[in-house]
Design an enzyme around this catalytic site. Structure first.
Site, mmCIF file in Angstrom:
data_model
loop_
_atom_site.group_PDB
_atom_site.id
_atom_site.type_symbol
_atom_site.label_atom_id
_atom_site.label_comp_id
_atom_site.label_asym_id
_atom_site.label_seq_id
_atom_site.Cartn_x
_atom_site.Cartn_y
_atom_site.Cartn_z
ATOM 1 N N HIS A 86 0.729 -1.253 0.070
ATOM 2 C CA HIS A 86 -0.105 0.140 0.032
ATOM 3 C C HIS A 86 0.806 1.364 -0.073
ATOM 4 O O HIS A 86 0.112 2.446 -0.027
ATOM 5 C CB HIS A 86 -1.082 0.015 1.356
ATOM 6 C CG HIS A 86 -0.267 0.239 2.566
ATOM 7 N ND1 HIS A 86 -0.207 -0.755 3.376
ATOM 8 C CD2 HIS A 86 -0.023 1.330 2.992
ATOM 9 C CE1 HIS A 86 0.344 -0.126 4.603
ATOM 10 N NE2 HIS A 86 0.505 0.930 4.257
ATOM 11 N N ASP A 131 0.303 -7.816 1.569
ATOM 12 C CA ASP A 131 0.687 -6.384 1.280
ATOM 13 C C ASP A 131 2.179 -6.215 1.397
ATOM 14 O O ASP A 131 2.846 -6.002 2.455
ATOM 15 C CB ASP A 131 0.141 -5.716 2.856
ATOM 16 C CG ASP A 131 0.157 -4.221 2.773
ATOM 17 O OD1 ASP A 131 0.488 -3.714 1.634
ATOM 18 O OD2 ASP A 131 -0.094 -3.528 3.670
ATOM 19 N N SER A 233 4.015 2.891 8.320
ATOM 20 C CA SER A 233 3.681 1.824 7.046
ATOM 21 C C SER A 233 5.062 1.443 6.355
ATOM 22 O O SER A 233 5.579 2.310 5.937
ATOM 23 C CB SER A 233 2.543 2.238 6.055
ATOM 24 O OG SER A 233 1.193 2.573 6.831
#
Length: 279
Positions: A86, A131, A233
């Site tokens: 992402h 991911d 992230s």
């Protein structure tokens, strides 16, 4: 709840639209809100501390126009790095290794242009499954005391790390709830937490079957208060001398009590080891 990271605008517009739609609604199942509808990209190091400069030389800052938006890590290679799917951004991304205080020029840091962003072919932006992404660099980093890759684990499957194994999560994300720019960490912060077995994290008292293969959990089960909750992230989860995870998503925020039952969810790097080597 974890709020949106201020860096999300850097995602491709199509992905952002999908993610925005997903977070805009919730579905009640047997009176309990669906975790899928409430997943948040991880952006905070909560309950952690600033670490000594360059004590985590495998951690990378992904930047665009000089602004940090995601983390990444050097593991096994110097010419490529691993991050979250992402975090994908097609243009103008620079990978900075050897950094600590990222808003300043640091002579010990090294910068490389990202020439290719390879997202896992089965990445699902709605469920945040698979991911993981590989970033290819314009030239390899030079290994020294400030820039040094960790090892990659061998190919493994679910629950290969024992329950309660100690891990470290690092990043430059926000340190408090909300997207207040002044609260974004200027220096690298890390937290020391523990692996929570997949079978426990996915039970009825936690994520209730919402986890998918290739995900792993870490936190302080039953207490919360420590988590990577997005800026973080794509950053690394370290176990011993290996990068074993990638910061992916969470449900709720540890400062609001939910972290006790919904620990941080990370991509299990060992699950994807063979795919990483092929890229």
């Amino acid at each position: 709840m974890c709020s949106f990271s201020s860096t999300l605008f850097l995602l491709e517009e199509s992905n952002l639209a999908i993610i925005s739609m997903k977070f805009a609604w919730s579905v009640a199942i047997s009176g309990v809100a669906s975790v899928n509808a409430l997943r948040k990209l991880s952006s905070f190091i909560v309950g952690g501390d600033e670490v000594a400069p360059n004590s985590e030389p495998y951690v990378i800052s992904l930047q665009r126009s000089g602004a940090h938006f995601c983390g990444a890590s050097l593991a096994g290679y110097l010419n490529k790095a691993i991050t979250a799917g992402h975090c994908h951004n097609s243009y103008g991304v620079t990978a900075v290794a050897g950094a600590h205080r990222i808003e300043l020029y640091e002579s010990r840091s090294q910068s490389r242009s990202v020439t290719q962003f390879i997202v896992h072919p089965s990445y699902n932006s709605y469920l945040l499954e698979n991911d993981i992404a590989i970033i290819k660099l314009s030239s390899p980093f030079v290994e020294n005391e400030y820039v040094k890759p960790l090892f990659l684990p061998r190919q493994e499957f679910q629950d290969w790390l024992p329950h309660n194994s100690p891990v470290r999560v690092c990043g430059w994300g926000n340190t408090v709830p909300g997207d207040v720019p002044s609260q974004m960490a200027k220096e690298l912060h890390c937290i020391d937490i523990n692996v929570i077995a997949y079978s426990i994290c996915n039970d009825r008292q936690h994520y209730n079957g919402e986890l998918s293969p290739g995900m792993m959990c870490a936190g302080v089960d039953g207490l919360g208060g420590k988590d990577a909750c997005g800026g973080d992230s794509g950053g690394p989860v370290k176990y011993s001398d290996m990068v074993v995870g990638i910061t992916s998503w969470s449900y709720g925020h540890p400062h609001q009590g939910q972290g006790a039952y919904y620990p941080g969810v990370y991509t299990d790097v060992a699950w994807y080891r063979n795919w990483i080597d092929l890229q």
